[in-house]
Motif scaffolding. Structure first.
Motif, mmCIF file in Angstrom:
data_model
loop_
_atom_site.group_PDB
_atom_site.id
_atom_site.type_symbol
_atom_site.label_atom_id
_atom_site.label_comp_id
_atom_site.label_asym_id
_atom_site.label_seq_id
_atom_site.Cartn_x
_atom_site.Cartn_y
_atom_site.Cartn_z
ATOM 1 N N ALA A 39 -19.515 -27.214 -15.927
ATOM 2 C CA ALA A 39 -20.609 -27.505 -14.992
ATOM 3 C C ALA A 39 -21.851 -26.717 -15.364
ATOM 4 O O ALA A 39 -22.973 -27.251 -15.395
ATOM 5 C CB ALA A 39 -20.172 -27.182 -13.571
ATOM 6 N N SER A 40 -21.672 -25.441 -15.675
ATOM 7 C CA SER A 40 -22.811 -24.590 -16.046
ATOM 8 C C SER A 40 -23.510 -25.123 -17.293
ATOM 9 O O SER A 40 -24.747 -25.147 -17.361
ATOM 10 C CB SER A 40 -22.340 -23.154 -16.284
ATOM 11 N N ARG A 41 -22.736 -25.554 -18.271
ATOM 12 C CA ARG A 41 -23.342 -26.069 -19.512
ATOM 13 C C ARG A 41 -24.159 -27.334 -19.236
ATOM 14 O O ARG A 41 -25.277 -27.489 -19.752
ATOM 15 C CB ARG A 41 -22.250 -26.355 -20.547
ATOM 16 N N TYR A 42 -23.609 -28.226 -18.422
ATOM 17 C CA TYR A 42 -24.366 -29.442 -18.101
ATOM 18 C C TYR A 42 -25.640 -29.115 -17.328
ATOM 19 O O TYR A 42 -26.701 -29.697 -17.588
ATOM 20 C CB TYR A 42 -23.497 -30.407 -17.300
ATOM 21 N N TRP A 43 -25.560 -28.203 -16.381
ATOM 22 C CA TRP A 43 -26.747 -27.857 -15.592
ATOM 23 C C TRP A 43 -27.792 -27.147 -16.433
ATOM 24 O O TRP A 43 -28.987 -27.355 -16.241
ATOM 25 C CB TRP A 43 -26.316 -27.008 -14.387
ATOM 26 N N GLU A 44 -27.359 -26.320 -17.369
ATOM 27 C CA GLU A 44 -28.313 -25.675 -18.270
ATOM 28 C C GLU A 44 -29.069 -26.706 -19.098
ATOM 29 O O GLU A 44 -30.301 -26.612 -19.282
ATOM 30 C CB GLU A 44 -27.575 -24.696 -19.192
ATOM 31 N N LEU A 55 -31.038 -27.404 -8.276
ATOM 32 C CA LEU A 55 -30.051 -27.327 -9.345
ATOM 33 C C LEU A 55 -30.004 -25.917 -9.936
ATOM 34 O O LEU A 55 -28.933 -25.421 -10.294
ATOM 35 C CB LEU A 55 -30.370 -28.352 -10.432
ATOM 36 N N ASP A 56 -31.163 -25.286 -10.024
ATOM 37 C CA ASP A 56 -31.203 -23.907 -10.510
ATOM 38 C C ASP A 56 -30.398 -22.983 -9.593
ATOM 39 O O ASP A 56 -29.701 -22.081 -10.062
ATOM 40 C CB ASP A 56 -32.656 -23.435 -10.595
ATOM 41 N N SER A 57 -30.462 -23.232 -8.284
ATOM 42 C CA SER A 57 -29.666 -22.440 -7.330
ATOM 43 C C SER A 57 -28.177 -22.667 -7.551
ATOM 44 O O SER A 57 -27.376 -21.723 -7.493
ATOM 45 C CB SER A 57 -30.035 -22.814 -5.893
ATOM 46 N N LEU A 58 -27.787 -23.915 -7.815
ATOM 47 C CA LEU A 58 -26.383 -24.215 -8.097
ATOM 48 C C LEU A 58 -25.916 -23.515 -9.375
ATOM 49 O O LEU A 58 -24.799 -22.997 -9.439
ATOM 50 C CB LEU A 58 -26.179 -25.724 -8.230
#
Length: 261
Positions: A39-44, A55-58
């Motif tokens: 999840a972190s990789r996709y959001w980055e 999204l940055d908060s997530l």
């Protein structure tokens, strides 16, 4: 979530690998499927393409979870995967907890219905680890974010988690139906976990002509919200009966506005 992630990766992202919305959605599916690192990789990747403050908060929450979450032990049934800290939950107790979860889900399914597509993840942590990974408020006894997350106090028996697990299971079941109304979530979760607000708080809630605002910075306001929601769900059962409420939950578009009288 696991099925959604697979379809996003194999179909949508295969055709549009640099779409920030798809990357954000893939991250959400991965997070709810308990793959926080993915999840972190996709959001980055999504944030690198386009700024998105929510999204940055997530992402910050996911990074904090990766840093503090030590719940590495696992046990499973057909309907649940428990991930837990050994210091919070011994292996034998984890097996008992799985049995209790199966019992509670059967009871809640009979009451309100619960679509079952893939196993539901339940994370059990010591209180300090739970607070560090979730950032939950003091008044919060459990959390559903696509996974059920609960703290187990030191020395407490697993059976002490039954009401909290029942509460969060109701949230999970309603989420699987696509029901988002918070008053209904909280009112039903209290009803089927055996919770009842104190009489004085119910009396105060009855004086209100509408649903109170949800304000997490004011615990007293939150308690009043829960009391009003409990009354609204009681009113729903009084006017429609258990079979009527269950049928209503199959058709969320027909849900009435909340009312207590």
């Amino acid at each position: 979530p696991a099925l959604a992630l697979r379809r996003i990766e194999e179909d949508l992202l295969a055709r549009s690998p640099e779409d920030p919305n798809l990357l954000a959605l893939a991250g959400l599916a991965a997070y709810q499927a308990d793959d926080v690192r993915k999840a972190s990789r996709y959001w980055e990747r999504s944030l690198a393409l386009r700024p998105n403050p929510p999204l940055d908060s997530l992402l910050k929450r996911a990074r904090a979870e990766l840093e503090a979450d030590a719940a590495a032990e696992r046990s499973a049934t057909q309907r649940f995967v428990i991930r837990y800290e050994g210091k919070a939950l011994p292996s034998r107790a984890a097996e008992l907890l799985l049995s209790m979860l199966d019992e509670e889900l059967a009871r809640i399914d009979a009451a309100i219905g619960c679509p079952s597509a893939e196993p539901l993840t339940v994370i059990v942590q010591a209180r300090d680890s739970w607070r560090a990974t979730t950032g939950a408020a003091e008044w919060n006894a459990g959390l559903f974010d696509g996974r059920i997350r609960v703290p187990l106090e030191e020395g407490a028996p697993p059976a002490s988690l039954r009401p909290t697990l029942a509460h969060e299971l109701v949230h999970a079941c309603l989420a699987r139906r696509g029901i988002r109304e918070r008053w209904l979530h909280e009112g039903l979760a209290m009803r089927w976990s055996g919770e009842r607000p104190p009489p004085q708080l119910l009396q105060e809630a009855r004086k209100l002509d509408r649903l109170p605002d949800w304000d997490e910075s004011r615990p007293g306001q939150i308690r009043l919200y829960y009391a009003w929601a409990w009354l609204a769900v009681e009113h729903l059962y009084q006017t429609r009966g258990q079979a009527g409420v269950r049928e209503l939950l199959r058709n969320p578009a027909a849900l009435p506005a909340p009312a207590i009288r």
